[in-house]
Motif scaffolding. Structure first.
Motif, PDB file in Angstrom:
ATOM      1  N   ALA A 259       0.841  -1.239  -0.223  1.00 54.21           N
ATOM      2  CA  ALA A 259       0.031   0.052  -0.033  1.00 54.21           C
ATOM      3  C   ALA A 259       0.882   1.216   0.163  1.00 54.21           C
ATOM      4  CB  ALA A 259      -0.743  -0.098   1.240  1.00 54.21           C
ATOM      5  N   VAL A 260       0.560   2.292  -0.988  1.00 52.95           N
ATOM      6  CA  VAL A 260       1.463   3.664  -1.036  1.00 52.95           C
ATOM      7  C   VAL A 260       0.382   4.660  -0.959  1.00 52.95           C
ATOM      8  CG1 VAL A 260       3.122   2.126  -2.043  1.00 52.95           C
ATOM      9  CG2 VAL A 260       1.436   3.232  -3.555  1.00 52.95           C
ATOM     10  N   ASP A 261       1.020   5.802  -0.690  1.00 55.64           N
ATOM     11  CA  ASP A 261       0.225   6.837  -0.819  1.00 55.64           C
ATOM     12  C   ASP A 261       0.625   7.445  -2.104  1.00 55.64           C
ATOM     13  OD1 ASP A 261      -0.526   9.527  -0.967  1.00 55.64           O
ATOM     14  OD2 ASP A 261      -0.219   9.909   1.233  1.00 55.64           O
TER      15      ASP A 261
ATOM     16  N   ASP B  38       1.899 -11.045  -7.875  1.00 57.05           N
ATOM     17  CA  ASP B  38       1.765 -12.383  -8.215  1.00 57.05           C
ATOM     18  C   ASP B  38       3.169 -13.105  -8.257  1.00 57.05           C
ATOM     19  OD1 ASP B  38      -0.894 -12.037  -8.065  1.00 57.05           O
ATOM     20  OD2 ASP B  38      -1.270 -11.711 -10.077  1.00 57.05           O
ATOM     21  N   GLY B  39       4.158 -12.217  -8.680  1.00 57.61           N
ATOM     22  CA  GLY B  39       5.443 -12.591  -9.078  1.00 57.61           C
ATOM     23  C   GLY B  39       6.426 -12.266  -8.155  1.00 57.61           C
ATOM     24  N   ASP B  40       7.722 -11.531  -8.418  1.00 56.57           N
ATOM     25  CA  ASP B  40       8.584 -11.356  -7.509  1.00 56.57           C
ATOM     26  C   ASP B  40       8.361 -10.122  -6.661  1.00 56.57           C
ATOM     27  OD1 ASP B  40      11.288 -10.987  -6.345  1.00 56.57           O
ATOM     28  OD2 ASP B  40      12.439 -11.288  -8.216  1.00 56.57           O
ATOM     29  N   ALA B  41       8.275 -10.489  -5.226  1.00 60.18           N
ATOM     30  CA  ALA B  41       7.950  -9.157  -4.524  1.00 60.18           C
ATOM     31  C   ALA B  41       9.116  -8.515  -4.207  1.00 60.18           C
ATOM     32  CB  ALA B  41       7.464  -9.852  -3.107  1.00 60.18           C
ATOM     33  N   ALA B  42      10.270  -8.818  -4.157  1.00 59.78           N
ATOM     34  CA  ALA B  42      11.250  -8.003  -4.076  1.00 59.78           C
ATOM     35  C   ALA B  42      11.613  -6.870  -5.192  1.00 59.78           C
ATOM     36  CB  ALA B  42      12.717  -8.693  -3.845  1.00 59.78           C
ATOM     37  N   LEU B  43      11.227  -7.589  -6.503  1.00 62.97           N
ATOM     38  CA  LEU B  43      11.448  -6.809  -7.664  1.00 62.97           C
ATOM     39  C   LEU B  43      10.327  -5.768  -7.825  1.00 62.97           C
ATOM     40  CD1 LEU B  43      13.069  -6.551 -10.339  1.00 62.97           C
ATOM     41  CD2 LEU B  43      11.547  -8.051 -11.315  1.00 62.97           C
ATOM     42  N   ALA B  44       9.167  -5.995  -7.215  1.00 63.37           N
ATOM     43  CA  ALA B  44       8.086  -5.057  -7.267  1.00 63.37           C
ATOM     44  C   ALA B  44       8.281  -4.013  -6.236  1.00 63.37           C
ATOM     45  CB  ALA B  44       6.612  -5.963  -6.991  1.00 63.37           C
ATOM     46  N   ALA B  45       8.874  -4.483  -4.945  1.00 58.24           N
ATOM     47  CA  ALA B  45       9.109  -3.389  -4.095  1.00 58.24           C
ATOM     48  C   ALA B  45       9.917  -2.626  -4.473  1.00 58.24           C
ATOM     49  CB  ALA B  45       9.523  -3.992  -2.597  1.00 58.24           C
ATOM     50  N   LYS B  46      11.033  -3.252  -5.172  1.00 59.30           N
ATOM     51  CA  LYS B  46      12.166  -2.230  -5.763  1.00 59.30           C
ATOM     52  C   LYS B  46      11.630  -1.134  -6.635  1.00 59.30           C
ATOM     53  CE  LYS B  46      16.720  -2.681  -8.157  1.00 59.30           C
ATOM     54  NZ  LYS B  46      17.325  -1.716  -7.136  1.00 59.30           N
ATOM     55  N   ALA B  47      10.832  -1.721  -7.603  1.00 59.10           N
ATOM     56  CA  ALA B  47      10.218  -0.838  -8.649  1.00 59.10           C
ATOM     57  C   ALA B  47       9.461   0.365  -7.999  1.00 59.10           C
ATOM     58  CB  ALA B  47       9.344  -1.450  -9.646  1.00 59.10           C
ATOM     59  N   LEU B  48       8.841   0.063  -7.055  1.00 58.77           N
ATOM     60  CA  LEU B  48       8.193   1.089  -6.163  1.00 58.77           C
ATOM     61  C   LEU B  48       8.963   2.049  -5.283  1.00 58.77           C
ATOM     62  CD1 LEU B  48       5.136  -0.839  -4.561  1.00 58.77           C
ATOM     63  CD2 LEU B  48       4.851   0.810  -6.202  1.00 58.77           C
ATOM     64  N   ASN B  49      10.145   1.587  -4.899  1.00 52.31           N
ATOM     65  CA  ASN B  49      11.048   2.242  -4.122  1.00 52.31           C
ATOM     66  C   ASN B  49      11.866   3.381  -4.974  1.00 52.31           C
ATOM     67  OD1 ASN B  49      12.215   2.614  -1.252  1.00 52.31           O
ATOM     68  ND2 ASN B  49      13.943   1.933  -2.375  1.00 52.31           N
ATOM     69  N   ASP B  50      12.198   2.704  -6.279  1.00 53.49           N
ATOM     70  CA  ASP B  50      13.147   3.411  -7.307  1.00 53.49           C
ATOM     71  C   ASP B  50      12.323   4.592  -7.637  1.00 53.49           C
ATOM     72  OD1 ASP B  50      15.161   1.649  -6.886  1.00 53.49           O
ATOM     73  OD2 ASP B  50      14.928   0.778  -8.511  1.00 53.49           O
TER      74      ASP B  50
ATOM     75  N   GLU C 251       5.011   7.383  -0.897  1.00 54.67           N
ATOM     76  CA  GLU C 251       5.176   6.938   0.391  1.00 54.67           C
ATOM     77  C   GLU C 251       4.665   5.584   0.680  1.00 54.67           C
ATOM     78  OE1 GLU C 251       4.880   8.598   5.230  1.00 54.67           O
ATOM     79  OE2 GLU C 251       4.336   9.767   3.161  1.00 54.67           O
ATOM     80  N   PHE C 252       5.633   4.633   1.234  1.00 52.18           N
ATOM     81  CA  PHE C 252       5.026   3.478   1.639  1.00 52.18           C
ATOM     82  C   PHE C 252       3.997   3.563   2.989  1.00 52.18           C
ATOM     83  CE2 PHE C 252       8.814   1.763  -0.831  1.00 52.18           C
ATOM     84  CZ  PHE C 252       8.262   1.123  -1.615  1.00 52.18           C
ATOM     85  N   LYS C 253       3.077   2.805   2.957  1.00 52.95           N
ATOM     86  CA  LYS C 253       2.181   2.798   3.988  1.00 52.95           C
ATOM     87  C   LYS C 253       2.471   1.126   4.855  1.00 52.95           C
ATOM     88  CE  LYS C 253      -1.373   5.830   2.650  1.00 52.95           C
ATOM     89  NZ  LYS C 253      -2.818   6.218   2.722  1.00 52.95           N
ATOM     90  N   GLY C 254       2.973   0.364   4.054  1.00 57.29           N
ATOM     91  CA  GLY C 254       3.139  -0.873   4.558  1.00 57.29           C
ATOM     92  C   GLY C 254       2.363  -2.125   3.496  1.00 57.29           C
TER      93      GLY C 254
ATOM     94  N   VAL D 184       8.687  -3.036   4.002  1.00 57.77           N
ATOM     95  CA  VAL D 184       8.626  -3.054   2.505  1.00 57.77           C
ATOM     96  C   VAL D 184       9.834  -2.458   2.014  1.00 57.77           C
ATOM     97  CG1 VAL D 184       7.374  -1.678   0.494  1.00 57.77           C
ATOM     98  CG2 VAL D 184       6.100  -2.753   2.652  1.00 57.77           C
ATOM     99  N   ARG D 185      10.399  -1.411   2.637  1.00 55.79           N
ATOM    100  CA  ARG D 185      11.712  -0.991   2.026  1.00 55.79           C
ATOM    101  C   ARG D 185      12.797  -1.791   2.129  1.00 55.79           C
ATOM    102  NH1 ARG D 185       9.405   4.223   3.927  1.00 55.79           N
ATOM    103  NH2 ARG D 185       9.727   3.868   6.042  1.00 55.79           N
ATOM    104  N   SER D 186      12.694  -2.647   3.429  1.00 61.79           N
ATOM    105  CA  SER D 186      13.787  -3.779   3.445  1.00 61.79           C
ATOM    106  C   SER D 186      13.784  -4.911   2.362  1.00 61.79           C
ATOM    107  CB  SER D 186      13.650  -4.212   4.744  1.00 61.79           C
ATOM    108  OG  SER D 186      13.956  -3.357   5.923  1.00 61.79           O
ATOM    109  N   ILE D 187      12.605  -5.237   2.002  1.00 56.52           N
ATOM    110  CA  ILE D 187      12.236  -5.940   0.761  1.00 56.52           C
ATOM    111  C   ILE D 187      12.809  -5.496  -0.348  1.00 56.52           C
ATOM    112  CG2 ILE D 187      10.434  -7.252  -0.400  1.00 56.52           C
ATOM    113  CD1 ILE D 187       8.806  -7.365   1.923  1.00 56.52           C
ATOM    114  N   ALA D 188      12.640  -4.138  -0.686  1.00 60.71           N
ATOM    115  CA  ALA D 188      13.169  -3.621  -1.890  1.00 60.71           C
ATOM    116  C   ALA D 188      14.693  -3.669  -2.067  1.00 60.71           C
ATOM    117  CB  ALA D 188      12.664  -2.083  -1.857  1.00 60.71           C
ATOM    118  N   ARG D 189      15.352  -3.804  -0.808  1.00 58.55           N
ATOM    119  CA  ARG D 189      16.843  -3.805  -0.653  1.00 58.55           C
ATOM    120  C   ARG D 189      17.383  -5.230  -1.233  1.00 58.55           C
ATOM    121  NH1 ARG D 189      16.310   0.085   3.191  1.00 58.55           N
ATOM    122  NH2 ARG D 189      16.437  -1.369   4.877  1.00 58.55           N
ATOM    123  N   LEU D 190      16.540  -6.151  -1.278  1.00 60.55           N
ATOM    124  CA  LEU D 190      16.881  -7.720  -1.351  1.00 60.55           C
ATOM    125  C   LEU D 190      17.249  -7.837  -2.813  1.00 60.55           C
ATOM    126  CD1 LEU D 190      14.114  -9.646   0.623  1.00 60.55           C
ATOM    127  CD2 LEU D 190      16.693  -9.274   1.003  1.00 60.55           C
ATOM    128  N   PRO D 191      17.987  -8.791  -3.373  1.00 59.20           N
ATOM    129  CA  PRO D 191      18.233  -9.020  -4.816  1.00 59.20           C
ATOM    130  C   PRO D 191      16.951  -9.704  -5.247  1.00 59.20           C
ATOM    131  CG  PRO D 191      19.885 -10.002  -3.250  1.00 59.20           C
ATOM    132  CD  PRO D 191      18.979  -9.579  -2.290  1.00 59.20           C
TER     133      PRO D 191
END
Length: 231
Positions: free
Chosen positions: A25-27, A84-96, A105-108, A121-128
């Motif tokens: 969830a993001v603002d 539905d796929g790679d959670a880390a890749l999706a979180a990275k796209a949002l974070n970038d 802004e991430f809400k959770g 969520v930000r920690s997941i975005a830093r994962l490979p």
């Protein structure tokens, strides 16, 4: 949007929440339509979709999907990234996108049925990415196996070198065989050993002449005439 259309949207989002591996969830305040379109392209690479709907519809969808932990995040303008796929890749796209635009802004979120904080969520975005993690795992498992293969190859090569060295010996000596002991120089023949009958003489050896001793008797004196001679 009439009631029937709202019901259809709620059912669709509830189904997507239930089938998703993760929901973030993001603002979305301040993001433009073109920026959303670019973000959706990146999220598509992770098999994720970006939904912007009214919080009231999202709450009904969360209730229907049994994801009550999402409801506290549905305050203020909220968009959902349904992965539905790679959670880390999706979180990275949002974070970038959030870092480059200073927006989103991430809400959770929710991952595998567990609630996530914004920091999670930000920690997941830093994962490979998942493929990178798989490659690292395979490399970790394969490293000891590669060492074992190298060791076995070295042992086999050593045995081959030893066998070749034995084969090159003159004369070759087979493993487990022993050469007959050599006769000591100057050793005399065993007493009582007679030559076999009929044995041929050594070539070149001349036969010694037999020594013949003749006994010559002195001539006997002539016998006197039986009748005396007349003078």
């Amino acid at each position: 949007m009439n009631r029937k259309q709202k019901t259809a949207v709620v059912d669709e989002i509830a189904e997507q929440i239930q089938s998703a591996e993760a929901v973030f969830a993001v603002d979305y305040r301040g993001i433009s339509v073109s920026q959303v379109a670019a973000l959706r392209v990146r999220l598509r690479e992770a098999d994720a979709r970006f939904r912007v709907v009214k919080n009231s519809l999202s709450e009904r969808a969360a209730d229907k999907a049994g994801m009550d932990m999402l409801k506290p995040m549905l305050i203020g303008p909220t968009a959902l990234a349904l992965v539905d796929g790679d959670a880390a890749l999706a979180a990275k796209a949002l974070n970038d996108t959030a870092r480059s635009l200073q927006l989103l802004e991430f809400k959770g979120g929710v991952l595998n049925g567990e609630a996530l904080s914004a920091e999670d969520v930000r920690s997941i975005a830093r994962l490979p990415a998942r493929e990178v993690l798989h490659g690292q795992l395979v490399g970790t498992i394969a490293a000891p196996l590669s060492g074992l293969v190298r060791t076995l190859n070295a042992l086999i090569a050593g045995v081959a070198i030893q066998l070749q060295a034995i084969a090159d010996m003159d004369p070759p000596v087979l493993v487990g065989d022993q050469a007959p002991p050599a006769a000591e120089p100057g050793a005399a023949a065993e007493p009582g050993a007679a030559a076999e009958p009929g044995a041929a003489a050594e070539p070149g050896a001349a036969a010694e002449p037999e020594a013949v001793t003749e006994t010559t008797e002195p001539d006997a004196p002539a016998a006197p005439d039986a009748a005396g001679s007349d003078e």
